[in-house]
Scaffold this motif. Structure first.
Motif, PDB file in Angstrom:
ATOM      1  N   CYS A  19     -35.125  -1.470 -31.824  1.00  5.06           N
ATOM      2  CA  CYS A  19     -34.117  -0.532 -32.319  1.00  5.06           C
ATOM      3  C   CYS A  19     -33.334  -1.220 -33.426  1.00  5.06           C
ATOM      4  CB  CYS A  19     -33.174  -0.114 -31.183  1.00  5.06           C
ATOM      5  SG  CYS A  19     -31.841   1.010 -31.679  1.00  5.06           S
ATOM      6  N   TYR A  20     -33.166  -0.553 -34.569  1.00  6.02           N
ATOM      7  CA  TYR A  20     -32.409  -1.096 -35.688  1.00  6.02           C
ATOM      8  C   TYR A  20     -31.312  -0.109 -36.085  1.00  6.02           C
ATOM      9  CZ  TYR A  20     -36.438  -4.208 -36.263  1.00  6.02           C
ATOM     10  OH  TYR A  20     -37.437  -5.118 -36.062  1.00  6.02           O
ATOM     11  N   SER A  21     -30.182  -0.638 -36.522  1.00  5.91           N
ATOM     12  CA  SER A  21     -29.108   0.216 -37.016  1.00  5.91           C
ATOM     13  C   SER A  21     -28.364  -0.508 -38.123  1.00  5.91           C
ATOM     14  CB  SER A  21     -28.141   0.598 -35.884  1.00  5.91           C
ATOM     15  OG  SER A  21     -27.467  -0.549 -35.380  1.00  5.91           O
ATOM     16  N   GLY A  22     -27.713   0.267 -38.970  1.00  3.74           N
ATOM     17  CA  GLY A  22     -26.954  -0.284 -40.082  1.00  3.74           C
ATOM     18  C   GLY A  22     -27.383   0.350 -41.386  1.00  3.74           C
ATOM     19  N   PRO A  23     -26.915  -0.183 -42.505  1.00  6.57           N
ATOM     20  CA  PRO A  23     -27.324   0.368 -43.805  1.00  6.57           C
ATOM     21  C   PRO A  23     -28.826   0.301 -43.980  1.00  6.57           C
ATOM     22  CG  PRO A  23     -25.480  -1.171 -44.037  1.00  6.57           C
ATOM     23  CD  PRO A  23     -25.963  -1.294 -42.628  1.00  6.57           C
ATOM     24  N   SER A  24     -29.332   1.106 -44.879  1.00  8.11           N
ATOM     25  CA  SER A  24     -30.778   1.135 -45.111  1.00  8.11           C
ATOM     26  C   SER A  24     -31.308  -0.260 -45.400  1.00  8.11           C
ATOM     27  CB  SER A  24     -31.088   2.064 -46.289  1.00  8.11           C
ATOM     28  OG  SER A  24     -32.473   2.098 -46.534  1.00  8.11           O
ATOM     29  N   GLY A  25     -32.346  -0.684 -44.695  1.00 10.81           N
ATOM     30  CA  GLY A  25     -32.929  -2.001 -44.845  1.00 10.81           C
ATOM     31  C   GLY A  25     -32.377  -3.039 -43.891  1.00 10.81           C
ATOM     32  N   SER A  26     -31.349  -2.683 -43.103  1.00  7.85           N
ATOM     33  CA  SER A  26     -30.745  -3.639 -42.178  1.00  7.85           C
ATOM     34  C   SER A  26     -31.731  -4.026 -41.085  1.00  7.85           C
ATOM     35  CB  SER A  26     -29.487  -3.032 -41.542  1.00  7.85           C
ATOM     36  OG  SER A  26     -29.011  -3.840 -40.486  1.00  7.85           O
ATOM     37  N   THR A  27     -31.723  -5.308 -40.703  1.00 10.10           N
ATOM     38  CA  THR A  27     -32.545  -5.780 -39.596  1.00 10.10           C
ATOM     39  C   THR A  27     -31.695  -6.073 -38.360  1.00 10.10           C
ATOM     40  OG1 THR A  27     -32.405  -8.045 -40.460  1.00 10.10           O
ATOM     41  CG2 THR A  27     -34.319  -6.728 -41.123  1.00 10.10           C
ATOM     42  N   THR A  28     -30.474  -5.540 -38.337  1.00  8.31           N
ATOM     43  CA  THR A  28     -29.607  -5.681 -37.166  1.00  8.31           C
ATOM     44  C   THR A  28     -30.154  -4.832 -36.028  1.00  8.31           C
ATOM     45  OG1 THR A  28     -27.669  -6.038 -38.556  1.00  8.31           O
ATOM     46  CG2 THR A  28     -27.275  -5.382 -36.269  1.00  8.31           C
ATOM     47  N   GLN A  29     -30.412  -5.467 -34.887  1.00  6.61           N
ATOM     48  CA  GLN A  29     -31.010  -4.740 -33.776  1.00  6.61           C
ATOM     49  C   GLN A  29     -29.957  -4.099 -32.895  1.00  6.61           C
ATOM     50  OE1 GLN A  29     -34.168  -6.619 -31.591  1.00  6.61           O
ATOM     51  NE2 GLN A  29     -35.045  -7.613 -33.395  1.00  6.61           N
ATOM     52  N   CYS A  30     -30.253  -2.890 -32.448  1.00  3.38           N
ATOM     53  CA  CYS A  30     -29.418  -2.215 -31.457  1.00  3.38           C
ATOM     54  C   CYS A  30     -30.127  -2.275 -30.104  1.00  3.38           C
ATOM     55  CB  CYS A  30     -29.120  -0.781 -31.882  1.00  3.38           C
ATOM     56  SG  CYS A  30     -30.510   0.128 -32.599  1.00  3.38           S
ATOM     57  N   SER A  31     -29.513  -1.703 -29.085  1.00  3.01           N
ATOM     58  CA  SER A  31     -30.016  -1.844 -27.717  1.00  3.01           C
ATOM     59  C   SER A  31     -31.256  -0.988 -27.488  1.00  3.01           C
ATOM     60  CB  SER A  31     -28.922  -1.443 -26.728  1.00  3.01           C
ATOM     61  OG  SER A  31     -29.403  -1.461 -25.399  1.00  3.01           O
ATOM     62  N   GLY A  32     -32.283  -1.577 -26.877  1.00  2.00           N
ATOM     63  CA  GLY A  32     -33.484  -0.832 -26.534  1.00  2.00           C
ATOM     64  C   GLY A  32     -34.171  -1.443 -25.333  1.00  2.00           C
ATOM     65  N   SER A  33     -34.651  -0.595 -24.417  1.00  3.32           N
ATOM     66  CA  SER A  33     -35.349  -1.090 -23.232  1.00  3.32           C
ATOM     67  C   SER A  33     -36.621  -0.289 -23.042  1.00  3.32           C
ATOM     68  CB  SER A  33     -34.464  -0.990 -21.982  1.00  3.32           C
ATOM     69  OG  SER A  33     -34.091   0.355 -21.735  1.00  3.32           O
TER      70      SER A  33
END
Length: 651
Positions: A186-200
């Motif tokens: 899961c990724y979130s943030g501005p377009s192109g961001s590699t910041t991961q969000c929560s995923g299971s």
């Protein structure tokens, strides 16, 4: 000292946060369930809790679901996600009537009623089916083909695109499938961001993120065994380190860091507040009626407001008339737009931004002035709406184009001949649009309404804010441990300094957005523009002469589109037309817009078509390609890098 730092932080952020909580528009929550089917389609059920702006009424909300995206950067090919089975309800009782229409590369689900209003916090349930969403993937991560069978099947989907401008407090996504997911991202943030969000991973797979700011995308990726699915395929179509300082220095460095952490946001607030007060407020002419600007006196100097005046919109005056800063313009009804000020320029001066809708209104204005003709073409299918044929005409005598107008006209026709379908511009016009917007900003500077481009004025300060905030973040996560190692002990002040720099950056960014100040001449044009908007929203049919009605309707309609009052303007002229018919003086319908209705055209039908054209063209002009069928795992995933996507807003 930590308590003091927390107190300062709360003092700085509480007003802005409180204001947003009290009156800012946002999705309080977005909960979606994606039921992935064995045939590669996906049934979507969204529960949206929407907080409308405090003290304001809206008709409802809209959801723009992307159904067309460029495919693997292949020319003249795009991926299509057919959207069907749309249903809407509102457990909170908000108006839940809806329509589905084309919006550039998306389908817009417009929820609400034009004759009813809603406010406060409302809940909407939106469901639909998207087809051909899944990607068949080989064992080495490539798109599966006939000679390279699929090993896995992936859902790589943008829950939101980077064009989602509504803030979202909480987002949760549940993915059900014929088999449990073996891995997720899961990724979130501005377009192109590699910041991961929560995923299971599992059965079901679950994802969550938030809060998401304006412009933040969110992408979910889940991998399933191919054996659980049938013939899954994409629907691709043709169209278009150093020496130690020593522990003795640690106390002094820590103290300095604490002072910097507390002082940075305070200094940023003080400096930016002073700049906004002295340079970020609009100028206006002193002792002159709003909407007027001085002209040279007979002796050649300024009149000082006691001699003749002229309407705003010119190129400047002799002398240096007295000006003041601040204050709101007094709006008096103006029965015509500012002289020589086109609809796109009015839209830019109103909100200091050259929006895509201002460009769409310019297309309509060029049609009214005889440079092109707009013709409706009915589409087929339950959710298809009108496409439009744009035909370039011989330039009318005596009419001249501004640089941005010529770029717009050439951008539409130059590579496609003199006849083009609006839909042909999707995924290809965004670069041209940015050039046109730059020229519009240059035009408002040339006219003396701003001393420099408002976009540049905002961008410089907001860019500085981003740099300061990033430096604070780098210090928090990378610099603090390194400095602590150099000092030979803890660097507790690093947290305070990092947070302080981040807060300072946020303050500079927020207040930097208010640094685009109009000159006195620009404020005069603004006053006239607001006065003209007042006329368009209050005009009565009895005030309009029959012999002028058709011309007035067409000339002012592009302005009504910019102001968002085209429907009100059309209803006024429908009354004029009925009165003229009763007096045996029927009005001539405009010829620059060819209506495709099944009856004789009327003003409300033409205005509705023009408004639909402006909405669709805005989405078309801003659409960009972006989807592929490759795996989102293996280090290539990022926020906004999946297929599909959505954006939202209220109306």
């Amino acid at each position: 000292m930590l308590g003091a730092l927390v107190a300062v932080v709360l003092l700085l952020v509480a007003p802005a946060g409180a204001a947003q909580a009290a009156g800012g528009e946002a999705m309080q929550s977005f909960a979606a369930v994606y039921d992935v089917q064995a045939d590669g389609s996906m049934k979507v059920a969204e529960t949206i809790t929407w907080r409308f702006p405090s003290g304001e009424q809206r008709h409802g909300i809209f959801r723009n679901i992307v159904v067309r995206m460029g495919y693997n950067n292949e020319e003249n090919r795009y991926r299509y996600y057919d959207l069907t089975d749309v249903a809407v309800s509102s457990p909170s009782g908000a108006p839940d009537a809806f329509s589905v229409s084309d919006y550039g590369a998306a389908k817009q689900i417009r929820i609400g009623s034009a004759t009813e209003y809603t406010s406060g916090t409302q809940v909407y349930k939106v469901s639909y089916t998207l087809h051909n969403v899944l990607n068949p993937i080989t064992a080495d991560g490539r798109p599966a083909t006939g000679t390279a069978p699929a090993d896995t099947v992936e859902l790589n989907y943008n829950v939101f695109g980077a064009n989602e401008l509504t803030e979202r407090d909480r987002v949760s996504v549940t993915v059900n499938a014929p088999a449990a997911a073996t891995k997720v991202l899961c990724y979130s943030g501005p377009s192109g961001s590699t910041t991961q969000c929560s995923g299971s991973a599992g059965d079901p797979s679950r994802f969550s993120a938030g809060p998401l700011a304006s412009g933040d995308a969110m992408t979910v990726i889940a991998s399933f065994p191919a054996s659980a699915f049938g013939d899954v395929h994409a629907d691709v179509r043709t169209g278009g380190a150093g020496s130690s300082v020593g522990s003795e220095a640690a106390p002094a460095v820590n103290a300095a860091a604490w002072i910097g952490g507390i002082g940075a946001p305070v200094l940023a607030l003080a400096v930016m507040g002073m700049l906004v007060w002295t340079r970020g407020r609009d100028e206006r002419y002193a002792d002159l009626t709003p909407g007027l600007s001085p002209v040279p006196s007979p002796a050649g100097g300024p009149t000082g407001g006691t001699g003749p005046t002229r309407t705003a919109g010119g190129t400047g005056t002799a002398g240096t008339p007295a000006t003041v800063r601040g204050g709101s313009p007094t709006v008096a009804v103006q029965f015509q737009p500012p002289k020589g000020v086109q609809p796109g320029m009015v839209g830019t001066i109103i909100d200091e931004t050259a929006n895509p809708i201002d460009v769409s209104a310019t297309v309509i204005d060029l049609a009214v002035r005889g440079f092109l003709r707009i013709e409706e073409n009915e589409g087929g299918g339950m959710f298809s709406r009108t496409d439009w044929t744009l035909t370039r005409l011989e330039p009318p005598a005596g009419e001249r184009l501004l640089p941005y107008e010529r770029s717009l006209l050439d951008g539409i026709f130059s590579t496609r001949g003199d006849v083009v379908q609006l839909s042909e511009l999707k995924n290809t016009f965004a670069t041209t649009l940015k050039s046109i917007q730059r020229q519009m900003y240059q035009e408002v500077v040339t006219r003396g309404w701003f001393r420099s481009s408002p976009q540049t004025q905002r961008g410089v300060w907001q860019g500085l804010g981003v740099v300061i905030a990033v430096l604070g973040g780098l210090l928090l996560f990378y610099g603090r441990p390194a400095i602590s190692a150099i000092l030979g002990g803890g660097f507790s002040g690093g947290v305070a300094l990092g947070i302080g720099l981040v807060l300072a950056g946020v303050i500079v960014w927020v207040l930097g957005g208010r640094m685009a100040a109009k000159t006195a001449e620009g404020s005069a044009v603004l006053a006239q523009s607001l006065g003209f908007k007042e006329y368009l929203t209050t005009a009565e049919a009895g005030q309009i002469a029959f012999e002028e009605a058709s011309n007035v309707f067409s000339r002012y309609l592009p302005y009504a589109v910019v102001f968002g009052v085209a429907d009100r303007w059309a209803r006024t002229f429908a009354e004029v037309a009925r009165a003229a018919e009763a007096a045996n003086q029927p009005l001539l319908m405009p010829t620059w817009y060819v209506w495709s209705g099944n009856a004789f055209p009327d003003f409300t039908g033409i205005a509705a078509g023009v408004e639909s054209f402006s909405t669709t063209s805005t989405g078309t002009f801003t659409s960009t390609p972006g989807s592929s069928g490759s795996s989102g795992f293996g280090g290539g995933g990022f926020s906004g890098g999946g297929g599909g996507g959505s954006s939202s807003g209220s109306w």
